[in-house]
Design a protein around this motif. Structure first.
Motif, short mmCIF file in Angstrom:
data_model
loop_
_atom_site.label_atom_id
_atom_site.label_comp_id
_atom_site.label_asym_id
_atom_site.label_seq_id
_atom_site.Cartn_x
_atom_site.Cartn_y
_atom_site.Cartn_z
N SER A 65 21.26 -12.75 7.79
CA SER A 65 20.01 -12.19 7.48
C SER A 65 18.95 -13.54 8.09
N ASN B 224 16.79 -16.70 -4.58
CA ASN B 224 16.12 -15.60 -3.79
C ASN B 224 14.71 -16.07 -3.42
N PRO C 212 9.16 -10.59 -1.65
CA PRO C 212 9.50 -8.95 -2.24
C PRO C 212 9.32 -8.27 -1.25
N THR C 213 10.36 -7.08 -1.38
CA THR C 213 10.45 -5.93 -0.55
C THR C 213 8.92 -5.21 0.15
N TRP C 214 8.21 -5.13 -1.07
CA TRP C 214 6.93 -4.54 -0.60
C TRP C 214 6.00 -5.29 0.29
N LYS D 297 7.25 -7.52 2.80
CA LYS D 297 7.79 -7.40 3.91
C LYS D 297 7.51 -5.81 4.53
N ILE D 298 7.48 -4.88 3.85
CA ILE D 298 7.08 -3.54 4.37
C ILE D 298 5.38 -3.63 4.88
N ALA E 41 11.00 -0.08 5.95
CA ALA E 41 11.36 0.33 4.65
C ALA E 41 12.66 1.29 4.72
N GLY F 255 16.06 -0.56 5.33
CA GLY F 255 16.65 -1.06 4.35
C GLY F 255 17.63 -0.02 3.45
N TYR F 256 16.79 1.20 3.59
CA TYR F 256 17.50 2.34 2.67
C TYR F 256 18.78 2.80 3.55
#
Length: 258
Positions: A77, A114, A118-120, A122-123, A156, A159-160
């Motif tokens: 990554s 980590n 956070p994912t949000w 990044k989005i 988003a 990743g899903y």
């Protein structure tokens, strides 16, 4: 009580863990080898050898107690903060501030931490970048919101889809397919206007920029195996993105679906 000198096994453990963290988080091949050599030299081992590829590391120490170890790299990554932390530990080792046991403990903490956003976030960053790329490619401000939404949804969904189908190519293909479909829906509904610039801006967060850069730098440094393999991976990613967009455009004739 006099401390015993570190064994080759302990030194190899530290070098391999440092190399693993760097390689898994976006470090170039030549930088990984250079860091491992500096760590070994900091512990008094000048005659170490390493061979690094994107999928594995081989490390060897010459001498009466010759040690050769292999570690497998299964996931990669981008987290350049971890690469920076490993470099900082390498410099401390070179100054003689850390023992192998202390260095190994610190590296394990870095590996388990980590440190990513956070994912949000990044989005949100991908969505904002998509809108900015739209303007950079001479798009219109009225298309900023469609590119913002499509770019964020694309990252988003990446990743899903990757969790559903653990094959990078298919996840990237499906994410770009979603971006193309959203861009068309925005244009078809009248919210968006220039389909091409919306798509171009929205797919930019998926483009393997770091992978391409590392491939070129590895080739320039003489690491042809790693450079070519990273270049092939970047090509497959670009092909997946292009195929997903092409699949949508194959049903589009400039005014709507055929």
């Amino acid at each position: 009580m006099e401390l015993l000198p570190p064994t080759n096994y302990e030194i190899a453990q530290v070098c391999l863990l440092a190399g693993k963290i760097m390689l898994e988080n976006g470090g170039e091949t030549y930088r990984v080898e250079d860091t491992m050599a500096h760590v070994a030299e900091g512990f008094g081992v000048p005659n170490s050898h390493s061979f690094v590829t994107p999928t594995g590391i081989i490390f060897s120490i010459d001498g009466p107690e010759q040690t050769t170890r292999l570690i497998r790299i299964s996931a990669r990554s981008t987290d350049l903060h971890k690469v920076t932390l490993v470099n900082a530990i390498s410099r401390r080792i070179s100054k003689g501030e850390l023992t192998p046991q202390e260095a190994h403990r610190l590296l394990k903490e870095i590996d388990a931490a980590n440190t990513g956003f956070p994912t949000w976030i990044k989005i949100l960053a991908a969505a904002l970048a998509s809108g900015c790329f739209l303007i950079m490619f001479q798009g219109e401000w009225r298309d900023f919101v469609p590119a913002f939404v499509a770019g964020g949804a694309g990252l988003a969904s990446l990743g899903y889809f990757h969790r559903l189908v653990p094959i990078k190519f298919f996840a990237e293909f499906l994410a770009s397919l979603l971006i193309g479909a959203l861009a068309f829906l925005f244009v078809f509904s009248g919210i968006g206007h220039a389909l091409d610039t919306i798509i171009i801006g929205s797919v930019m967060p998926l483009v393997p920029g770091l992978l391409i850069t590392n491939a070129v730098r590895d080739l320039m440094a003489g690491h042809f195996v790693s450079g070519l393999s990273k270049g092939a991976e970047a090509f497959l990613t670009a092909f997946a993105i292009g195929a997903g967009i092409a699949f949508v455009l194959s049903f589009y004739n400039g005014e709507g679906f055929v």
